[in-house]
Design a protein around this motif. Structure first.
Motif, PDB file in Angstrom:
ATOM      1  N   THR A 151       0.838  -1.196   0.000  1.00 44.65           N
ATOM      2  CA  THR A 151       0.000   0.000   0.000  1.00 44.65           C
ATOM      3  C   THR A 151       0.873   1.246   0.000  1.00 44.65           C
ATOM      4  OG1 THR A 151      -0.122   0.050   2.421  1.00 44.65           O
ATOM      5  CG2 THR A 151      -1.843  -1.165   1.255  1.00 44.65           C
ATOM      6  N   GLY A 152       0.358   2.336  -0.516  1.00 39.69           N
ATOM      7  CA  GLY A 152       1.150   3.550  -0.609  1.00 39.69           C
ATOM      8  C   GLY A 152       1.262   4.300   0.699  1.00 39.69           C
ATOM      9  N   TYR A 153       0.428   3.965   1.677  1.00 39.53           N
ATOM     10  CA  TYR A 153       0.421   4.722   2.928  1.00 39.53           C
ATOM     11  C   TYR A 153       1.051   3.911   4.059  1.00 39.53           C
ATOM     12  CZ  TYR A 153      -3.578   1.799   4.228  1.00 39.53           C
ATOM     13  OH  TYR A 153      -4.393   0.727   4.516  1.00 39.53           O
ATOM     14  N   MET A 154       1.465   4.624   5.096  1.00 35.19           N
ATOM     15  CA  MET A 154       2.000   4.023   6.309  1.00 35.19           C
ATOM     16  C   MET A 154       1.257   4.623   7.487  1.00 35.19           C
ATOM     17  SD  MET A 154       4.065   1.943   7.810  1.00 35.19           S
ATOM     18  CE  MET A 154       4.992   1.640   9.299  1.00 35.19           C
ATOM     19  N   GLN A 155       0.679   3.788   8.336  1.00 34.46           N
ATOM     20  CA  GLN A 155      -0.077   4.293   9.482  1.00 34.46           C
ATOM     21  C   GLN A 155       0.218   3.460  10.717  1.00 34.46           C
ATOM     22  OE1 GLN A 155      -4.154   5.765   8.889  1.00 34.46           O
ATOM     23  NE2 GLN A 155      -4.810   4.330  10.481  1.00 34.46           N
ATOM     24  N   CYS A 156       0.589   4.130  11.803  1.00 33.17           N
ATOM     25  CA  CYS A 156       0.846   3.480  13.081  1.00 33.17           C
ATOM     26  C   CYS A 156      -0.030   4.147  14.132  1.00 33.17           C
ATOM     27  CB  CYS A 156       2.315   3.606  13.483  1.00 33.17           C
ATOM     28  SG  CYS A 156       3.480   2.926  12.279  1.00 33.17           S
ATOM     29  N   GLU A 157      -0.582   3.354  15.043  1.00 38.21           N
ATOM     30  CA  GLU A 157      -1.430   3.939  16.071  1.00 38.21           C
ATOM     31  C   GLU A 157      -1.480   3.074  17.324  1.00 38.21           C
ATOM     32  OE1 GLU A 157      -5.939   3.235  15.373  1.00 38.21           O
ATOM     33  OE2 GLU A 157      -5.076   3.537  13.373  1.00 38.21           O
ATOM     34  N   VAL A 158      -1.745   3.746  18.441  1.00 39.63           N
ATOM     35  CA  VAL A 158      -1.951   3.071  19.719  1.00 39.63           C
ATOM     36  C   VAL A 158      -3.297   3.524  20.271  1.00 39.63           C
ATOM     37  CG1 VAL A 158       0.498   2.842  20.252  1.00 39.63           C
ATOM     38  CG2 VAL A 158      -0.747   4.882  20.995  1.00 39.63           C
ATOM     39  N   ALA A 159      -3.888   2.673  21.110  1.00 37.16           N
ATOM     40  CA  ALA A 159      -5.182   2.985  21.707  1.00 37.16           C
ATOM     41  C   ALA A 159      -5.095   2.787  23.214  1.00 37.16           C
ATOM     42  CB  ALA A 159      -6.275   2.095  21.124  1.00 37.16           C
ATOM     43  N   LEU A 160      -5.693   3.703  23.955  1.00 40.57           N
ATOM     44  CA  LEU A 160      -5.753   3.630  25.409  1.00 40.57           C
ATOM     45  C   LEU A 160      -7.224   3.685  25.809  1.00 40.57           C
ATOM     46  CD1 LEU A 160      -3.984   3.629  28.025  1.00 40.57           C
ATOM     47  CD2 LEU A 160      -4.280   6.118  28.042  1.00 40.57           C
ATOM     48  N   ASP A 161      -7.711   2.642  26.488  1.00 36.44           N
ATOM     49  CA  ASP A 161      -9.105   2.653  26.912  1.00 36.44           C
ATOM     50  C   ASP A 161      -9.244   2.170  28.349  1.00 36.44           C
ATOM     51  OD1 ASP A 161     -10.338  -0.485  26.383  1.00 36.44           O
ATOM     52  OD2 ASP A 161      -8.516   0.071  25.343  1.00 36.44           O
ATOM     53  N   VAL A 162     -10.369   2.526  28.972  1.00 38.86           N
ATOM     54  CA  VAL A 162     -10.640   2.251  30.378  1.00 38.86           C
ATOM     55  C   VAL A 162     -11.883   1.387  30.483  1.00 38.86           C
ATOM     56  CG1 VAL A 162     -11.097   3.263  32.634  1.00 38.86           C
ATOM     57  CG2 VAL A 162      -9.634   4.469  31.008  1.00 38.86           C
ATOM     58  N   ASN A 163     -11.831   0.374  31.342  1.00 39.11           N
ATOM     59  CA  ASN A 163     -12.959  -0.522  31.559  1.00 39.11           C
ATOM     60  C   ASN A 163     -13.798  -0.015  32.730  1.00 39.11           C
ATOM     61  OD1 ASN A 163     -14.699  -2.628  32.261  1.00 39.11           O
ATOM     62  ND2 ASN A 163     -13.200  -4.223  31.828  1.00 39.11           N
ATOM     63  N   LEU A 164     -15.022   0.431  32.446  1.00 40.92           N
ATOM     64  CA  LEU A 164     -15.946   0.889  33.471  1.00 40.92           C
ATOM     65  C   LEU A 164     -17.127  -0.078  33.549  1.00 40.92           C
ATOM     66  CD1 LEU A 164     -16.046   4.714  32.637  1.00 40.92           C
ATOM     67  CD2 LEU A 164     -14.516   3.500  34.217  1.00 40.92           C
ATOM     68  N   LEU A 165     -17.238  -0.784  34.674  1.00 42.51           N
ATOM     69  CA  LEU A 165     -18.324  -1.738  34.907  1.00 42.51           C
ATOM     70  C   LEU A 165     -18.344  -2.876  33.897  1.00 42.51           C
ATOM     71  CD1 LEU A 165     -21.249   0.707  35.744  1.00 42.51           C
ATOM     72  CD2 LEU A 165     -20.120  -0.831  37.332  1.00 42.51           C
ATOM     73  N   HIS A 166     -17.216  -3.135  33.219  1.00 42.67           N
ATOM     74  CA  HIS A 166     -17.155  -4.127  32.146  1.00 42.67           C
ATOM     75  C   HIS A 166     -18.137  -3.809  31.028  1.00 42.67           C
ATOM     76  CE1 HIS A 166     -14.362  -6.898  34.041  1.00 42.67           C
ATOM     77  NE2 HIS A 166     -15.067  -6.849  35.151  1.00 42.67           N
ATOM     78  N   ARG A 167     -18.611  -2.581  30.969  1.00 39.35           N
ATOM     79  CA  ARG A 167     -19.668  -2.212  30.034  1.00 39.35           C
ATOM     80  C   ARG A 167     -19.288  -1.053  29.123  1.00 39.35           C
ATOM     81  NH1 ARG A 167     -25.975  -1.460  31.987  1.00 39.35           N
ATOM     82  NH2 ARG A 167     -26.924  -1.338  29.908  1.00 39.35           N
ATOM     83  N   TYR A 168     -18.730  -0.005  29.705  1.00 41.77           N
ATOM     84  CA  TYR A 168     -18.350   1.184  28.948  1.00 41.77           C
ATOM     85  C   TYR A 168     -16.829   1.288  28.874  1.00 41.77           C
ATOM     86  CZ  TYR A 168     -23.170   2.290  30.185  1.00 41.77           C
ATOM     87  OH  TYR A 168     -24.525   2.230  30.380  1.00 41.77           O
ATOM     88  N   PHE A 169     -16.319   1.585  27.675  1.00 36.19           N
ATOM     89  CA  PHE A 169     -14.878   1.669  27.456  1.00 36.19           C
ATOM     90  C   PHE A 169     -14.544   2.990  26.748  1.00 36.19           C
ATOM     91  CE2 PHE A 169     -15.652  -2.720  28.179  1.00 36.19           C
ATOM     92  CZ  PHE A 169     -14.471  -3.315  28.601  1.00 36.19           C
ATOM     93  N   PRO A 170     -14.394   4.099  27.501  1.00 34.64           N
ATOM     94  CA  PRO A 170     -13.902   5.336  26.875  1.00 34.64           C
ATOM     95  C   PRO A 170     -12.524   5.076  26.272  1.00 34.64           C
ATOM     96  CG  PRO A 170     -14.716   5.753  29.095  1.00 34.64           C
ATOM     97  CD  PRO A 170     -14.648   4.274  28.938  1.00 34.64           C
ATOM     98  N   VAL A 171     -12.296   5.577  25.083  1.00 36.17           N
ATOM     99  CA  VAL A 171     -11.065   5.242  24.370  1.00 36.17           C
ATOM    100  C   VAL A 171     -10.478   6.473  23.695  1.00 36.17           C
ATOM    101  CG1 VAL A 171     -12.409   4.529  22.351  1.00 36.17           C
ATOM    102  CG2 VAL A 171     -10.059   3.736  22.594  1.00 36.17           C
ATOM    103  N   PHE A 229      -9.597  -1.044   9.112  1.00 38.39           N
ATOM    104  CA  PHE A 229      -9.429  -2.300   9.851  1.00 38.39           C
ATOM    105  C   PHE A 229      -8.217  -2.183  10.754  1.00 38.39           C
ATOM    106  CE2 PHE A 229      -7.131  -6.372  10.122  1.00 38.39           C
ATOM    107  CZ  PHE A 229      -8.091  -7.150  10.770  1.00 38.39           C
ATOM    108  N   THR A 230      -8.316  -2.722  11.967  1.00 40.61           N
ATOM    109  CA  THR A 230      -7.159  -2.797  12.863  1.00 40.61           C
ATOM    110  C   THR A 230      -7.065  -4.190  13.471  1.00 40.61           C
ATOM    111  OG1 THR A 230      -8.378  -2.067  14.843  1.00 40.61           O
ATOM    112  CG2 THR A 230      -7.353  -0.351  13.474  1.00 40.61           C
ATOM    113  N   TYR A 231      -5.856  -4.601  13.726  1.00 40.68           N
ATOM    114  CA  TYR A 231      -5.588  -5.811  14.500  1.00 40.68           C
ATOM    115  C   TYR A 231      -4.570  -5.412  15.562  1.00 40.68           C
ATOM    116  CZ  TYR A 231      -3.655 -10.281  15.938  1.00 40.68           C
ATOM    117  OH  TYR A 231      -3.197 -11.335  16.691  1.00 40.68           O
ATOM    118  N   ALA A 232      -4.952  -5.471  16.834  1.00 44.98           N
ATOM    119  CA  ALA A 232      -4.124  -4.897  17.909  1.00 44.98           C
ATOM    120  C   ALA A 232      -3.665  -5.966  18.894  1.00 44.98           C
ATOM    121  CB  ALA A 232      -4.899  -3.816  18.648  1.00 44.98           C
ATOM    122  N   LEU A 233      -2.470  -5.762  19.392  1.00 44.82           N
ATOM    123  CA  LEU A 233      -1.953  -6.505  20.538  1.00 44.82           C
ATOM    124  C   LEU A 233      -2.157  -5.629  21.762  1.00 44.82           C
ATOM    125  CD1 LEU A 233       1.363  -7.871  18.966  1.00 44.82           C
ATOM    126  CD2 LEU A 233      -0.879  -8.989  19.085  1.00 44.82           C
TER     127      LEU A 233
END
Length: 231
Positions: free
Chosen positions: A66-86, A223-227
């Protein structure tokens, strides 16, 4: 104004859900808590972990051509196992030339939003979720063309512009899966439908690629596939 409203709405989600969650509690069935005594009231834990995820799919796609390069990280919080602000932070770039036209762009971007766990009653780390994102990027791009035929007047023309400033913002609808692997290690997939809200266009040019959004169309798919590691 619409951009500001959407951004404020996302921030409100971040602020209000923890407060609402703290007010929720589960009581034993059959009798009210007052009759059983305060010791029998079971309060759900609000905070259930902090997650850091690294996307490895988009860097892999770059090496596949592909012609593009993209790197990203995600930080999210587990609230009540229900809501995940990210919060998602990344850097995207594009450098390619086709049919005599070259395009370069590189800049950081961010997305902010919320995921909703569809299996929250199971209190399980592995779950399905859906979510929303607001994305933003301020960037510069370069355009160059050589010996491009003018379809109106004929003949070959050259066009070179560099350091053109642009701002982009968009919304995303996200669906994904998170799977526990071993202890605090997980992996996750997400599919994203992105809708353009506003991208700067100039009289003589418009961005072709937008960091974090992709190709400049009314909508596209990501699409993302994250560790992932849980703290």
């Amino acid at each position: 104004m619409a951009r500001i409203s959407i951004f404020i709405f996302s921030l409100v989600l971040f602020c209000c859900f923890p407060a609402l969650s703290e007010a929720q509690e589960t009581e034993p069935a059959g009798e009210p808590a007052e009759a059983l005594g305060s010791d029998t009231t079971v309060r759900k834990p609000v905070f259930n972990g902090l997650y850091l995820g690294l996307d490895v799919a988009n860097p892999a796609l770059h090496f596949l051509g592909t012609g593009y390069m993209q790197c990203e990280v995600a930080l999210d919080v587990n609230l009540l196992h229900r809501y995940f602000p990210v919060l998602e932070l990344g850097y995207g770039s594009y450098d390619n030339a086709e049919n005599g036209v070259g395009y370069k762009a590189a800049a950081p971007f961010f997305r902010v939003g919320m995921n909703y766990n569809m299996k929250y009653k199971q209190n399980n780390e592995s779950h399905f979720y859906f979510g929303l994102r607001y994305g933003f990027s301020a960037f510069k791009y370069d355009i160059s063309s050589h010996n491009v035929v003018d379809e109106v007047w004929g003949g070959a023309i050259d066009f070179n512009r560099s350091g053109i400033k642009a701002v982009a913002n968009w919304m995303e609808i996200v669906g994904g899966i998170r799977v526990a692997i071993y202890r605090n290690f997980m992996m996750g997939w997400s599919f994203r439908w992105r809708a353009r809200l506003k991208i700067t266009e100039h009289d003589d040019s418009a961005p072709w690629y937008v960091p974090g959004f992709g190709y400049n169309k009314s909508s596209n798919i990501g699409f993302t596939y994250a560790l992932i590691y849980k703290f």
